[in-house]
Design a protein around this motif. Structure first.
Motif, PDB file in Angstrom:
ATOM      1  N   UNK A  90       0.745  -1.258  -0.080  1.00  0.00           N
ATOM      2  CA  UNK A  90       0.073   0.043  -0.073  1.00  0.00           C
ATOM      3  C   UNK A  90       0.986   1.360  -0.007  1.00  0.00           C
ATOM      4  N   UNK A  91       2.123   1.189   0.092  1.00  0.00           N
ATOM      5  CA  UNK A  91       2.967   2.189   0.319  1.00  0.00           C
ATOM      6  C   UNK A  91       4.197   2.349  -0.935  1.00  0.00           C
ATOM      7  N   UNK A  92       5.132   3.214  -0.660  1.00  0.00           N
ATOM      8  CA  UNK A  92       6.205   3.267  -1.553  1.00  0.00           C
ATOM      9  C   UNK A  92       7.396   3.714  -0.808  1.00  0.00           C
ATOM     10  N   UNK A  93       8.665   2.905  -1.227  1.00  0.00           N
ATOM     11  CA  UNK A  93       9.841   3.583  -0.399  1.00  0.00           C
ATOM     12  C   UNK A  93      10.518   4.090  -1.587  1.00  0.00           C
ATOM     13  N   UNK A  94      11.272   5.090  -1.283  1.00  0.00           N
ATOM     14  CA  UNK A  94      12.122   5.584  -2.219  1.00  0.00           C
ATOM     15  C   UNK A  94      13.678   5.700  -1.643  1.00  0.00           C
ATOM     16  N   UNK A  95      14.630   5.602  -2.406  1.00  0.00           N
ATOM     17  CA  UNK A  95      16.113   5.370  -2.023  1.00  0.00           C
ATOM     18  C   UNK A  95      16.670   6.309  -2.761  1.00  0.00           C
ATOM     19  N   UNK A  96      17.919   6.654  -2.437  1.00  0.00           N
ATOM     20  CA  UNK A  96      18.778   7.389  -2.917  1.00  0.00           C
ATOM     21  C   UNK A  96      20.228   6.550  -2.927  1.00  0.00           C
ATOM     22  N   UNK A  97      20.842   5.897  -4.309  1.00  0.00           N
ATOM     23  CA  UNK A  97      22.060   5.175  -4.195  1.00  0.00           C
ATOM     24  C   UNK A  97      23.330   6.155  -4.273  1.00  0.00           C
ATOM     25  N   UNK A  98      23.824   5.736  -3.343  1.00  0.00           N
ATOM     26  CA  UNK A  98      25.216   6.525  -3.362  1.00  0.00           C
ATOM     27  C   UNK A  98      26.219   5.762  -2.912  1.00  0.00           C
ATOM     28  N   UNK A 114       6.628  -1.513  -3.141  1.00  0.00           N
ATOM     29  CA  UNK A 114       7.190  -0.752  -4.111  1.00  0.00           C
ATOM     30  C   UNK A 114       8.226   0.050  -3.749  1.00  0.00           C
ATOM     31  N   UNK A 115       9.546  -0.129  -4.400  1.00  0.00           N
ATOM     32  CA  UNK A 115      10.608   0.606  -4.133  1.00  0.00           C
ATOM     33  C   UNK A 115      11.049   1.376  -5.422  1.00  0.00           C
ATOM     34  N   UNK A 116      11.499   2.360  -5.322  1.00  0.00           N
ATOM     35  CA  UNK A 116      11.972   3.383  -6.382  1.00  0.00           C
ATOM     36  C   UNK A 116      13.487   3.979  -6.122  1.00  0.00           C
ATOM     37  N   UNK A 117      14.322   3.818  -6.930  1.00  0.00           N
ATOM     38  CA  UNK A 117      15.730   4.700  -6.796  1.00  0.00           C
ATOM     39  C   UNK A 117      15.260   5.938  -7.363  1.00  0.00           C
ATOM     40  N   UNK A 118      15.208   7.038  -6.404  1.00  0.00           N
ATOM     41  CA  UNK A 118      15.196   8.138  -6.883  1.00  0.00           C
ATOM     42  C   UNK A 118      16.512   8.994  -8.016  1.00  0.00           C
ATOM     43  N   UNK A 119      17.599   8.694  -7.371  1.00  0.00           N
ATOM     44  CA  UNK A 119      18.756   9.003  -7.878  1.00  0.00           C
ATOM     45  C   UNK A 119      19.879   8.148  -7.580  1.00  0.00           C
ATOM     46  N   UNK A 120      21.033   7.894  -8.475  1.00  0.00           N
ATOM     47  CA  UNK A 120      21.984   7.267  -8.153  1.00  0.00           C
ATOM     48  C   UNK A 120      23.298   7.868  -9.038  1.00  0.00           C
ATOM     49  N   UNK A 121      24.566   7.884  -8.142  1.00  0.00           N
ATOM     50  CA  UNK A 121      25.842   8.010  -8.836  1.00  0.00           C
ATOM     51  C   UNK A 121      26.529   6.914  -9.292  1.00  0.00           C
ATOM     52  N   UNK A 122      25.764   5.459  -9.250  1.00  0.00           N
ATOM     53  CA  UNK A 122      26.612   4.281  -9.484  1.00  0.00           C
ATOM     54  C   UNK A 122      27.448   4.526 -11.131  1.00  0.00           C
ATOM     55  N   UNK A 123      26.845   5.022 -11.846  1.00  0.00           N
ATOM     56  CA  UNK A 123      27.316   5.254 -13.191  1.00  0.00           C
ATOM     57  C   UNK A 123      28.816   6.173 -13.155  1.00  0.00           C
ATOM     58  N   UNK A 124      28.886   6.961 -12.114  1.00  0.00           N
ATOM     59  CA  UNK A 124      30.108   7.542 -12.101  1.00  0.00           C
ATOM     60  C   UNK A 124      30.984   6.920 -10.942  1.00  0.00           C
ATOM     61  N   UNK A 125      30.767   5.516 -10.740  1.00  0.00           N
ATOM     62  CA  UNK A 125      31.651   4.905  -9.668  1.00  0.00           C
ATOM     63  C   UNK A 125      31.372   5.663  -8.299  1.00  0.00           C
TER      64      UNK A 125
END
Length: 359
Positions: A90-98, A114-125
C-alpha cells in the motif's frame, strides 16, 4: 613507535575507553566477575543499558517519541528490517543510491513493497552525491546512507521534507549534529564511531510502527524490542558496555558540536595535503561531498607504480590500514572521532616526505 589505526572498521576507539573496557573484562564494577560473564538481567547490566540509552538521548537530542534500541545483526540486518516494519504494497519506499551499502539496502526493500531509486551516482562509480531529485510527497519513507566508507562521500546536509527519513548512519553516527525531527529511523553498526562490532544502534519513531499488513517474525519486529527494552533475547552485553563508555567519551569532548569541529579540522589538514601534493589526487569529484570520516585518494597517474612503496612508508611510520578498497583503489584514511590529530599529522608527514623523495 605509536601506531595509528586508519581502518574503515572495526575502527579506532578512544584509548581510555579500551583501557576501561579491558579492566572490566577482568573485574566489572568490583563484582568479582568479568563483564563477559555477567547476566544480561543483572542489576549491573541493567544500569549499563539504562545509561547507554540516556546518553544516546542526551547527546543526540532524542525525544520520547523515539525508541532507542540495541540490536544484533549489524546494519545489514536493518536493510531488510526497516522495510519489513514500515513498507507493504500500500506504500512506496524511495532510495538514493550513493554506494555499495545503499545498493544492498535497495535490494532488500524490493522484497517488501514498491521501491524506487530516486537518484544514483553508480554510473560515476559513486564519486559524488546525487542532487536535484524530487521526493514524492506520498512516499512511505526516503532511505539515505549518510556516509559512504568505500567511496569517501558524505551527505553535507539532510533534505527538508515531510517524508520520514530512514538513514544508515553506520559510519558517521555521533560525528556531528543532525536534525532528529526529520527522521523515522536511524540505524548504525557500532564498529566505526560507537564501539566494537556486535551491536547496532537503532532509533525509531514509534508512531510509524504497527501499520503494515503482514506478519513480522517476532525477532524482526521493532515493537518486540521496544516492549522488552532491548532484552527480548540476550543482548550483546560487552559491545553495549563499550558503546556506553564511548558515549561517555563523546559527552566529555563537549558533545556533537565539539566533536564535529574537531572532525572538520582533522579532515581539512589531510584534504589540504591531497590537494597540494602533486603525487596524490582525491577521488571525490565534488569537494562539498567529501567525507569527514573516510578520506579516499589515489596516486597521480605518473606515480602509480609507487603505490606499494607509499603503503610501506605509511606502515613504517605507524599509519596502518591505509590501503584503499578494491572498488576505488589507491588509499583510504578513515579518521573517525577517536583518531587524534597527531595521526593525521603523521600521515601528512609521510606524504610530504614521499613527495620530497620521488616527485
Amino acid at each position: 613507535m605509536k601506531k595509528y589505526n586508519f581502518s574503515a572498521g572495526p575502527a579506532i576507539l578512544p584509548a581510555e575507553v579500551m583501557k576501561e573496557a579491558g579492566a572490566a573484562c577482568v573485574n566489572f564494577n568490583n563484582s568479582g566477575f568479568s563483564i563477559l560473564e555477567i547476566s544480561h538481567r543483572s542489576a549491573d547490566f541493567s544500569a549499563v543499558l539504562a545509561e547507554a540509552e540516556a546518553l544516546v538521548r542526551e547527546i543526540g537530542g532524542i525525544g520520547e517519541e523515539f525508541a532507542v534500541l540495541f540490536l544484533s545483526g549489524g546494519a545489514s540486518s536493518q536493510f531488510f528490517m526497516a522495510p519489513m516494519n514500515l513498507l507493504d504494497d500500500s506504500g512506496k519506499a524511495v532510495y538514493v543510491d550513493t554506494g555499495s551499502w545503499a545498493a544492498k539496502a535497495v535490494k532488500e526493500s524490493k522484497a517488501f513493497g514498491p521501491t524506487e531509486v530516486l537518484a544514483s551516482s553508480k554510473a560515476d562509480n559513486y564519486t559524488h552525491i546525487p542532487k536535484g531529485y524530487t521526493i514524492p510527497a506520498d512516499a512511505t519513507y526516503l532511505h539515505l546512507t549518510s556516509n559512504n566508507t568505500i567511496f569517501g562521500t558524505q551527505l553535507a546536509e539532510y533534505p527538508e521534507t515531510d517524508v520520514p527519513l530512514v538513514v544508515d548512519m553506520s559510519s558517521d553516527m555521533f560525528s556531528r549534529p543532525f536534525p532528529v525531527d526529520r527522521f523515522g529511523i536511524i540505524y548504525a553498526g557500532a564498529q566505526k564511531n560507537l564501539g566494537p562490532a556486535g551491536v547496532t544502534l537503532v532509533i525509531v519513531r514509534k508512531d510509524l510502527l504497527g501499520k503494515v499488513d503482514r506478519h513480522i517474525p517476532t525477532m524482526l519486529n521493532y515493537n518486540t524490542h521496544i516492549e522488552k527494552g532491548s532484552t527480548f533475547n540476550t543482548p550483546p552485553v560487552f559491545p553495549i558496555y563499550v558503546m556506553m563508555l564511548t558515549l561517555r567519551w563523546v559527552k566529555a569532548q563537549g558533545g556533537l558540536e565539539a566533536v564535529a569541529k574537531n572532525n572538520e579540522e582533522k579532515a581539512a589538514v589531510l584534504y589540504k595535503e591531497i590537494d597540494e601534493n602533486p603525487m596524490f589526487a582525491g577521488t571525490v569529484t565534488q569537494k562539498e561531498d567529501r567525507s569527514l570520516m573516510n578520506v579516499t585518494f589515489v596516486m597521480a597517474d605518473e606515480y602509480k607504480e609507487l603505490e606499494g612503496q607509499f603503503l610501506e612508508a605509511c606502515k613504517a611510520a605507524g599509519c596502518m590500514s591505509v590501503k584503499g578498497h578494491r572498488s576505488v583503489g589507491g588509499f583510504r584514511a578513515s579518521i573517525y572521532n577517536a583518531m587524534p590529530k597527531e595521526g593525521i599529522e603523521t600521515l601528512v608527514k609521510v606524504m610530504q616526505d614521499f613527495r620530497a623523495a620521488h616527485a
